[in-house]
Scaffold this motif. Sequence first.
Motif, PDB file in Angstrom:
ATOM      1  N   GLU A 146       2.103   5.272  -7.432  1.00 41.83           N
ATOM      2  CA  GLU A 146       1.811   4.956  -8.835  1.00 41.83           C
ATOM      3  C   GLU A 146       3.066   5.055  -9.690  1.00 41.83           C
ATOM      4  O   GLU A 146       3.301   4.226 -10.580  1.00 41.83           O
ATOM      5  CB  GLU A 146       0.724   5.896  -9.371  1.00 41.83           C
ATOM      6  N   THR A 165      -5.977  -7.441  -9.568  1.00 43.94           N
ATOM      7  CA  THR A 165      -7.243  -6.885  -9.090  1.00 43.94           C
ATOM      8  C   THR A 165      -7.400  -5.432  -9.502  1.00 43.94           C
ATOM      9  O   THR A 165      -8.505  -4.984  -9.854  1.00 43.94           O
ATOM     10  CB  THR A 165      -7.330  -7.017  -7.559  1.00 43.94           C
ATOM     11  N   ASN A 166      -6.293  -4.691  -9.471  1.00 42.92           N
ATOM     12  CA  ASN A 166      -6.333  -3.265  -9.797  1.00 42.92           C
ATOM     13  C   ASN A 166      -6.004  -2.978 -11.265  1.00 42.92           C
ATOM     14  O   ASN A 166      -5.770  -1.825 -11.633  1.00 42.92           O
ATOM     15  CB  ASN A 166      -5.375  -2.496  -8.883  1.00 42.92           C
ATOM     16  N   LYS A 167      -5.989  -4.027 -12.081  1.00 43.11           N
ATOM     17  CA  LYS A 167      -5.806  -3.904 -13.532  1.00 43.11           C
ATOM     18  C   LYS A 167      -4.496  -3.244 -13.934  1.00 43.11           C
ATOM     19  O   LYS A 167      -4.381  -2.636 -14.998  1.00 43.11           O
ATOM     20  CB  LYS A 167      -6.983  -3.130 -14.165  1.00 43.11           C
ATOM     21  N   LYS A 168      -3.487  -3.363 -13.061  1.00 42.32           N
ATOM     22  CA  LYS A 168      -2.162  -2.870 -13.432  1.00 42.32           C
ATOM     23  C   LYS A 168      -1.432  -3.912 -14.275  1.00 42.32           C
ATOM     24  O   LYS A 168      -0.519  -3.595 -15.035  1.00 42.32           O
ATOM     25  CB  LYS A 168      -1.361  -2.533 -12.175  1.00 42.32           C
ATOM     26  N   ASP A 202      -7.736 -14.068 -10.800  1.00 42.49           N
ATOM     27  CA  ASP A 202      -6.904 -13.274  -9.888  1.00 42.49           C
ATOM     28  C   ASP A 202      -5.459 -13.726  -9.874  1.00 42.49           C
ATOM     29  O   ASP A 202      -4.552 -12.991  -9.519  1.00 42.49           O
ATOM     30  CB  ASP A 202      -7.476 -13.355  -8.462  1.00 42.49           C
ATOM     31  N   THR A 222      -1.543 -10.616  -7.014  1.00 47.89           N
ATOM     32  CA  THR A 222      -2.990 -10.557  -6.831  1.00 47.89           C
ATOM     33  C   THR A 222      -3.465  -9.114  -6.818  1.00 47.89           C
ATOM     34  O   THR A 222      -4.483  -8.756  -7.445  1.00 47.89           O
ATOM     35  CB  THR A 222      -3.389 -11.255  -5.519  1.00 47.89           C
ATOM     36  N   TYR A 223      -2.738  -8.267  -6.107  1.00 47.56           N
ATOM     37  CA  TYR A 223      -3.083  -6.839  -6.041  1.00 47.56           C
ATOM     38  C   TYR A 223      -3.017  -6.200  -7.429  1.00 47.56           C
ATOM     39  O   TYR A 223      -3.904  -5.437  -7.831  1.00 47.56           O
ATOM     40  CB  TYR A 223      -2.119  -6.129  -5.088  1.00 47.56           C
ATOM     41  N   LEU A 224      -1.977  -6.511  -8.186  1.00 47.48           N
ATOM     42  CA  LEU A 224      -1.801  -5.918  -9.512  1.00 47.48           C
ATOM     43  C   LEU A 224      -2.902  -6.360 -10.469  1.00 47.48           C
ATOM     44  O   LEU A 224      -3.409  -5.561 -11.268  1.00 47.48           O
ATOM     45  CB  LEU A 224      -0.433  -6.302 -10.077  1.00 47.48           C
ATOM     46  N   HIS A 244       5.126   1.961  -9.070  1.00 46.09           N
ATOM     47  CA  HIS A 244       4.541   0.804  -9.759  1.00 46.09           C
ATOM     48  C   HIS A 244       4.902   0.829 -11.244  1.00 46.09           C
ATOM     49  O   HIS A 244       5.309  -0.188 -11.824  1.00 46.09           O
ATOM     50  CB  HIS A 244       3.017   0.801  -9.613  1.00 46.09           C
ATOM     51  N   GLY A 276       0.796  -1.226   0.000  1.00 52.11           N
ATOM     52  CA  GLY A 276       0.000   0.000   0.000  1.00 52.11           C
ATOM     53  C   GLY A 276       0.824   1.269   0.000  1.00 52.11           C
ATOM     54  O   GLY A 276       0.320   2.343  -0.339  1.00 52.11           O
TER      55      GLY A 276
END
Length: 364
Positions: A285, A336-339, A363, A332-334, A288, A281
């Motif tokens: 941006e 889920t957030n469409k990165k 996922d 998983t985070y990437l 990333h 977190g």
Amino acid sequence: MTPMEQSNCQTDNGNVLDELLKASRILADDTYQVPPQIMWVDNSTIATLGNFSASTGKAKSRKTFNVSAIVAASLGNKQVLKYRACLPEGKRKILYIDTEQSRYHCHVVMQRILRLAGVPQDVNTANLVFYGLREYHPTMRLQLIEHALQKETGCGLVVIDGIRDLMLDINDPSESVSIINKLMQWSSIYNLHIHCVLHLNKSDDNVRGHIGTELNNKAETVLVIAKSQTLANASEVKPLSLRDREFEPFAFKIDEEGMPVDIYDYEFGKKDGKASKMTIGDITEEQHEKALEVAFQDKVVSGYEHMLTALSKGYGEIGFARGRTTLSKLLTYLLTNKKVVKLASNEYCLPKNYPSLPLIDEDT
């Protein structure tokens, strides 16, 4: 002296005092301009004309590298590290006074400043005047600085590295007050900004001597430069005192060519004696984007394990070096957030690079 002569002397002195009071009076219907701002860190003003500031730090904390960035930003009217400067027309000249280094090392500092500013290193520039006063007595150093200020018109910034060498006793209250009064006088009379360099105590984080106390009380800005406890070859810059709102601390390192450069992903703070770790977190941006560019290199990554390996390489570049479990959570985070997107062929890619390929809504 006769009584008549004493009376005349007192009258003359009274007339002089009357003139000084008249010139010093502040009236309600007077108008004054806001002191011109010349330097910022982010949106915080750290330097204005007519004031003085200081950089402090323990030995080998890279104070002079930090000051080099300040001067280079001012010389080029640009941003260097986090310092953004803009000297007004007619105030573009910088006077740099070094009191302790040899002429060779003074020249090294000057070359670094010119390179950071984007100015040719083999051509003398009228906007940077550099003096090394190592061999002189403190009283003579003061006289030489005052003479230089009278001679070098058009100065907007003066650097004194270091101010301790302008006095005999760093703990003498009268000497300290005298030096601070000189800084206030020079900055006001010549309408410029003075930046001083002073050491911190070895045993604690207090500015050295009575002069340090006076600086801390009277300066517009006091910066603290400290060696990083968690990253080799890095230094932290924090505000010790600031008239404007405080800026967020930042860090820099010295690159292979001996130049100070920003560390964008530096971790500040400690927990239980250890450096606190960046969490998913905490990643910005911008970080990333940088990490994913390294991970993918405009290609498709085939397979889950290869994807974790690529993420390890990419996010390691921004200081987020983690094990397999955390990298799995990161993926998983990437997703889920469409990165990052997953293709039907069990391949992974960046959306901007392969917008038209068939995707699978998973996922992991």
